[in-house]
Design a protein around this motif. Structure first.
Motif, PDB file in Angstrom:
ATOM      1  N   MET A   1     -21.376  31.765 -11.868  1.00 43.04           N
ATOM      2  CA  MET A   1     -20.502  30.618 -12.653  1.00 43.04           C
ATOM      3  C   MET A   1     -19.953  31.212 -13.710  1.00 43.04           C
ATOM      4  SD  MET A   1     -20.476  28.243  -9.904  1.00 43.04           S
ATOM      5  CE  MET A   1     -20.171  26.840 -10.322  1.00 43.04           C
ATOM      6  N   SER A   2     -18.560  31.181 -13.866  1.00 45.10           N
ATOM      7  CA  SER A   2     -17.955  31.086 -15.018  1.00 45.10           C
ATOM      8  C   SER A   2     -16.817  30.435 -14.963  1.00 45.10           C
ATOM      9  CB  SER A   2     -17.109  32.707 -14.540  1.00 45.10           C
ATOM     10  OG  SER A   2     -16.077  33.147 -15.792  1.00 45.10           O
ATOM     11  N   LEU A   3     -16.550  30.049 -15.892  1.00 47.61           N
ATOM     12  CA  LEU A   3     -16.027  28.655 -17.259  1.00 47.61           C
ATOM     13  C   LEU A   3     -14.815  29.068 -18.283  1.00 47.61           C
ATOM     14  CD1 LEU A   3     -15.185  25.842 -16.497  1.00 47.61           C
ATOM     15  CD2 LEU A   3     -15.978  25.337 -18.634  1.00 47.61           C
ATOM     16  N   THR A   4     -13.649  29.098 -17.863  1.00 43.55           N
ATOM     17  CA  THR A   4     -12.682  30.268 -18.619  1.00 43.55           C
ATOM     18  C   THR A   4     -11.742  28.180 -18.800  1.00 43.55           C
ATOM     19  OG1 THR A   4     -12.718  31.693 -17.976  1.00 43.55           O
ATOM     20  CG2 THR A   4     -10.845  31.299 -19.335  1.00 43.55           C
ATOM     21  N   ILE A   5     -11.585  28.058 -20.979  1.00 46.39           N
ATOM     22  CA  ILE A   5     -10.744  27.052 -20.649  1.00 46.39           C
ATOM     23  C   ILE A   5      -9.359  27.630 -21.508  1.00 46.39           C
ATOM     24  CG2 ILE A   5     -10.129  24.688 -22.834  1.00 46.39           C
ATOM     25  CD1 ILE A   5     -12.818  24.985 -20.410  1.00 46.39           C
ATOM     26  N   PHE A   6      -8.737  27.434 -20.897  1.00 47.54           N
ATOM     27  CA  PHE A   6      -6.796  27.614 -21.731  1.00 47.54           C
ATOM     28  C   PHE A   6      -6.985  26.613 -22.758  1.00 47.54           C
ATOM     29  CE2 PHE A   6      -7.124  30.120 -17.830  1.00 47.54           C
ATOM     30  CZ  PHE A   6      -7.093  31.225 -18.124  1.00 47.54           C
ATOM     31  N   HIS A   7      -6.525  26.549 -23.712  1.00 47.17           N
ATOM     32  CA  HIS A   7      -6.102  25.565 -24.580  1.00 47.17           C
ATOM     33  C   HIS A   7      -5.371  26.404 -26.208  1.00 47.17           C
ATOM     34  CE1 HIS A   7      -8.599  27.255 -28.340  1.00 47.17           C
ATOM     35  NE2 HIS A   7      -9.257  27.271 -27.280  1.00 47.17           N
ATOM     36  N   GLY A   8      -4.896  25.323 -27.191  1.00 48.90           N
ATOM     37  CA  GLY A   8      -3.771  25.645 -27.996  1.00 48.90           C
ATOM     38  C   GLY A   8      -2.755  25.999 -27.716  1.00 48.90           C
ATOM     39  N   ASP A  57      -7.103  31.083 -26.555  1.00 49.45           N
ATOM     40  CA  ASP A  57      -6.300  30.925 -27.374  1.00 49.45           C
ATOM     41  C   ASP A  57      -5.055  30.975 -26.858  1.00 49.45           C
ATOM     42  OD1 ASP A  57      -4.874  29.621 -29.319  1.00 49.45           O
ATOM     43  OD2 ASP A  57      -5.866  30.260 -30.496  1.00 49.45           O
ATOM     44  N   LEU A  58      -4.014  29.808 -26.424  1.00 48.89           N
ATOM     45  CA  LEU A  58      -2.694  29.863 -25.650  1.00 48.89           C
ATOM     46  C   LEU A  58      -1.562  30.094 -26.711  1.00 48.89           C
ATOM     47  CD1 LEU A  58      -2.455  27.626 -23.154  1.00 48.89           C
ATOM     48  CD2 LEU A  58      -3.090  29.253 -23.382  1.00 48.89           C
ATOM     49  N   LEU A 514       3.680  31.505 -20.729  1.00 52.08           N
ATOM     50  CA  LEU A 514       5.360  32.354 -21.193  1.00 52.08           C
ATOM     51  C   LEU A 514       5.028  31.956 -23.254  1.00 52.08           C
ATOM     52  CD1 LEU A 514       7.479  30.392 -19.073  1.00 52.08           C
ATOM     53  CD2 LEU A 514       6.946  33.318 -18.854  1.00 52.08           C
ATOM     54  N   ALA A 515       5.480  32.560 -24.010  1.00 48.90           N
ATOM     55  CA  ALA A 515       6.094  32.381 -25.469  1.00 48.90           C
ATOM     56  C   ALA A 515       6.227  30.488 -25.378  1.00 48.90           C
ATOM     57  CB  ALA A 515       6.589  33.641 -26.354  1.00 48.90           C
ATOM     58  N   GLU A 516       7.236  30.735 -24.935  1.00 48.30           N
ATOM     59  CA  GLU A 516       7.999  29.698 -24.741  1.00 48.30           C
ATOM     60  C   GLU A 516       7.809  28.799 -23.935  1.00 48.30           C
ATOM     61  OE1 GLU A 516      10.577  30.337 -28.440  1.00 48.30           O
ATOM     62  OE2 GLU A 516      11.298  31.730 -27.466  1.00 48.30           O
ATOM     63  N   ASP A 517       8.431  27.732 -24.040  1.00 42.83           N
ATOM     64  CA  ASP A 517       8.775  26.687 -22.619  1.00 42.83           C
ATOM     65  C   ASP A 517      10.408  26.712 -22.415  1.00 42.83           C
ATOM     66  OD1 ASP A 517       9.600  24.299 -20.954  1.00 42.83           O
ATOM     67  OD2 ASP A 517       8.449  23.199 -22.039  1.00 42.83           O
ATOM     68  N   PRO A 518      10.634  27.033 -20.962  1.00 41.73           N
ATOM     69  CA  PRO A 518      11.955  27.616 -21.295  1.00 41.73           C
ATOM     70  C   PRO A 518      12.718  26.884 -20.818  1.00 41.73           C
ATOM     71  CG  PRO A 518      10.799  29.267 -18.936  1.00 41.73           C
ATOM     72  CD  PRO A 518       9.991  28.118 -19.913  1.00 41.73           C
ATOM     73  N   ALA A 519      12.179  25.257 -20.438  1.00 43.12           N
ATOM     74  CA  ALA A 519      12.642  23.944 -20.903  1.00 43.12           C
ATOM     75  C   ALA A 519      13.232  23.847 -22.139  1.00 43.12           C
ATOM     76  CB  ALA A 519      11.923  22.672 -19.933  1.00 43.12           C
ATOM     77  N   ALA A 520      12.188  24.206 -23.394  1.00 51.48           N
ATOM     78  CA  ALA A 520      12.458  23.587 -25.036  1.00 51.48           C
ATOM     79  C   ALA A 520      13.332  24.268 -25.818  1.00 51.48           C
ATOM     80  CB  ALA A 520      11.147  23.409 -24.891  1.00 51.48           C
ATOM     81  N   VAL A 521      14.073  25.696 -25.069  1.00 53.36           N
ATOM     82  CA  VAL A 521      14.867  26.515 -25.811  1.00 53.36           C
ATOM     83  C   VAL A 521      16.038  26.578 -25.082  1.00 53.36           C
ATOM     84  CG1 VAL A 521      12.750  28.269 -26.169  1.00 53.36           C
ATOM     85  CG2 VAL A 521      14.811  28.503 -24.406  1.00 53.36           C
ATOM     86  N   PRO A 522      17.217  26.680 -26.155  1.00 50.10           N
ATOM     87  CA  PRO A 522      18.059  27.150 -25.435  1.00 50.10           C
ATOM     88  C   PRO A 522      18.751  27.373 -24.659  1.00 50.10           C
ATOM     89  CG  PRO A 522      18.456  26.737 -28.151  1.00 50.10           C
ATOM     90  CD  PRO A 522      16.734  27.284 -27.517  1.00 50.10           C
ATOM     91  N   ALA A 523      19.725  27.196 -23.428  1.00 50.90           N
ATOM     92  CA  ALA A 523      20.038  27.880 -22.811  1.00 50.90           C
ATOM     93  C   ALA A 523      20.157  29.775 -22.868  1.00 50.90           C
ATOM     94  CB  ALA A 523      20.891  27.507 -21.540  1.00 50.90           C
ATOM     95  N   GLU A 524      20.519  29.917 -23.946  1.00 53.15           N
ATOM     96  CA  GLU A 524      21.558  31.195 -24.286  1.00 53.15           C
ATOM     97  C   GLU A 524      19.838  32.432 -24.868  1.00 53.15           C
ATOM     98  OE1 GLU A 524      22.366  29.077 -27.606  1.00 53.15           O
ATOM     99  OE2 GLU A 524      22.435  28.584 -25.484  1.00 53.15           O
TER     100      GLU A 524
END
Length: 550
Positions: A1-8, A57-58, A514-524
């Motif tokens: 059993m292996s448990l991985t936590i993605f956070h940050g 660590d995200l 992704l390095a950034e949330d695409p919905a949170a950056v300007p469309a360009e």
């Protein structure tokens, strides 16, 4: 059993057992993965941090369901590396120089085979054999255009194939000719292309396995974990089987065997047997559940099937690949075996043929959850839009095409004319009509990376951000709709919505960071959002950030 936590960072997760139809994903701060399956999101995931075997660590990034590609050709994409590198060439002279350089470096090659050239650099997309003869005259040369519906060959290749003034026009293709009837050197659609392809040497099994490995690694680096391979010949099946058995695949692949309009009657049994051999492999990365139909060609070569003649070719309405009665029989035969149907349809005439065929399948074989796919959908008669939802069709678009680039301005719009040119790629119209939407790339026709396609779907602009406000801006979609088309939309296409495509407990941990949330950056800026990591069932297939092991 292996448990991985993605956070940050930010996690686009659905809490609890929320279904994909419940709306857009909420935002969480953590995700727990146990043995490749999502175990918890948000606070419930953070509560498991002390038990984790590994942590990621995200770094403030955005963890999303991984991308999927609803229509592509990874084998062809990988094989492009083996010949002259001509995709970036901006002139006939540059292509010829690249071909000459490659030929000089490979004196042992009997043929020079390469892809894929830009058709806009010659008038009307027509290329002369003599231009290649100046580069290589002693060996056949075969170059595929970016559309993969056209090839350019030299005189030695025409001679090897026996194509001359007296060669009759093939039933499912066209030979471009000079005024005196001699072949020019440009061959359009399979009926003509196959005259040369069948005498050219093929690629070895090892070359094809290596090409699949390279292609899927590129997909993994782009955040993709599932690909609909939309054109597979039975002769290529051993390469897919060997790649899967040898651990050479970095993504899941579902194969679509190509139905041959000139000889499909023997194929149902053969494809059913091939599907059986793939199932016997019992490899989670390889399935073969789909049949591909090319209904027509492309607008740029006047081979897309249109309801009315081309604006620049009165009397010419395209080149349908199928007789309607044969198409209905073939669709029904493959559907009766439980295959999913995947139809290439570019012109509005081909789209109507596809819809008519699917309606006939439903009439003959009765109701079931088929999820047939019609891909590309460049021009749709508005009267046909309601039929997509009525027939349960998945509308698969390649969003990178939905902009006014050189191909559009120099070749496509002159062929279509107005007002028909304004009907192209109606993504928002179909979404508003309740149609299931999925996105793909058609790589190597265009690039394989989903992020630039995401940007184009949102802005309808070229990479230079033109035109201002977007091309046919009424067909723009928002970021969440576009992300869904690349994730949950393709999962729906793949009958996998209960397995992957959303981040909620019980789902496979198919993830992209992704390095950034695409919905949170300007469309360009969307096109520049970087992929930092990809996980397939919790296993990293591409990773830039460190993973801490306890």
């Amino acid at each position: 059993m292996s448990l991985t936590i993605f956070h940050g960072g930010t996690v686009a997760a659905r809490p609890g057992n929320a279904a994909p139809s419940d709306g857009r994903p909420s935002r969480a701060t953590a995700l727990a993965v146990r043995d490749g399956v999502i175990a918890a999101v948000g606070g419930d995931a953070l509560a498991l941090l002390g038990e984790a075997d590994e942590t990621v660590d995200l770094a403030g990034g955005y963890l999303s369901p991984s991308f999927a590609d609803g229509h592509a050709h990874p084998l062809y994409g990988g094989l492009e590396d083996l010949g002259p590198q001509i995709r970036s060439c901006g002139s006939v002279e540059e292509i010829a120089a690249s071909v000459r350089e490659w030929a000089d470096a490979h004196p042992e090659a009997e043929w020079i085979v390469g892809a894929s050239y830009d058709a806009t650099i010659a008038p009307g997309g027509m290329f002369d054999a003599e231009w290649l003869d100046a580069a290589v005259a002693d060996r056949p040369v075969l170059l595929r255009a970016w559309d993969y519906h056209t090839v350019w060959v030299n005189s030695a290749a025409l001679k090897a194939a026996g194509i001359d003034r007296d060669t009759p026009e093939p039933a499912l293709g066209r030979i471009a000719r000079r005024p005196d009837g001699t072949p020019l050197g440009t061959l359009l659609e399979p009926g003509a292309i196959d005259l040369v392809a069948r005498v050219a040497p093929g690629f070895s099994l090892q070359q094809r396995v290596d090409a699949l490995s390279s292609a899927t690694e590129r997909y993994a680096a782009a955040g993709v974990t599932w690909v609909q391979d939309a054109w597979v010949e039975l002769d290529d099946l051993p390469a897919y089987e060997a790649a899967a058995a040898g651990g050479r695949l970095a993504t899941r692949l579902n194969l679509a065997f190509r139905a041959d309009p000139a000889g499909w009657h023997h194929q149902p049994a053969a494809f059913d047997a091939a599907r059986g051999t793939v199932r016997l492999l019992d490899n989670p990365l390889l399935t073969a559940n789909t049949i591909k139909f090319f209904i027509d060609g492309i607008i740029e070569s006047h081979t897309a099937c249109m309801l009315a003649p081309y604006a620049d070719a009165p009397g010419e309405s395209g080149l349908p690949n199928w007789d309607a009665a044969d198409l209905h029989d073939a669709l029904a035969a493959f559907d009766a075996l439980g295959f999913q149907l995947h139809l290439h349809a570019i012109g509005d005439g081909a789209v109507r043929m596809a819809l008519d065929g699917l309606e006939e399948v439903q009439r003959r074989n009765g109701p079931r959850d088929r999820r047939p796919v019609i891909a590309h959908l460049q021009v749709i008669d508005p009267a046909d839009i309601p039929r997509f939802a009525e027939l349960g069709v998945v509308a698969n678009f390649e969003p990178l095409w939905a902009c006014s680039d050189d191909v559009m301005n120099l070749l496509t719009i002159p062929r279509l004319g107005e007002p028909r040119a304004a009907l192209q790629y109606p993504i928002a119209s179909l979404a508003a009509a309740g149609v299931a939407i999925s996105f793909g790339s058609d790589w190597p026709v265009t690039g394989h990376h989903p992020v630039p396609g995401l940007a184009t779907a949102v802005t309808r602009q070229t990479p230079d951000h033109l035109p201002e406000g977007g091309w046919l801006p009424n067909e723009r979609v928002d970021v969440e709709t576009a992300l869904s088309a690349y994730t949950a939309g393709v999962a729906h296409q793949a009958f996998a919505e209960r397995t992957w495509g959303t981040l909620r407990p019980g789902m496979s941990a198919d993830l992209v960071l992704l390095a950034e949330d695409p919905a949170a950056v300007p469309a360009e800026r969307i096109a520049g959002v970087e992929v930092l990591g990809t996980w397939l069932a919790g296993r990293p297939t591409f990773q830039k950030l460190p993973q801490s092991v306890r």
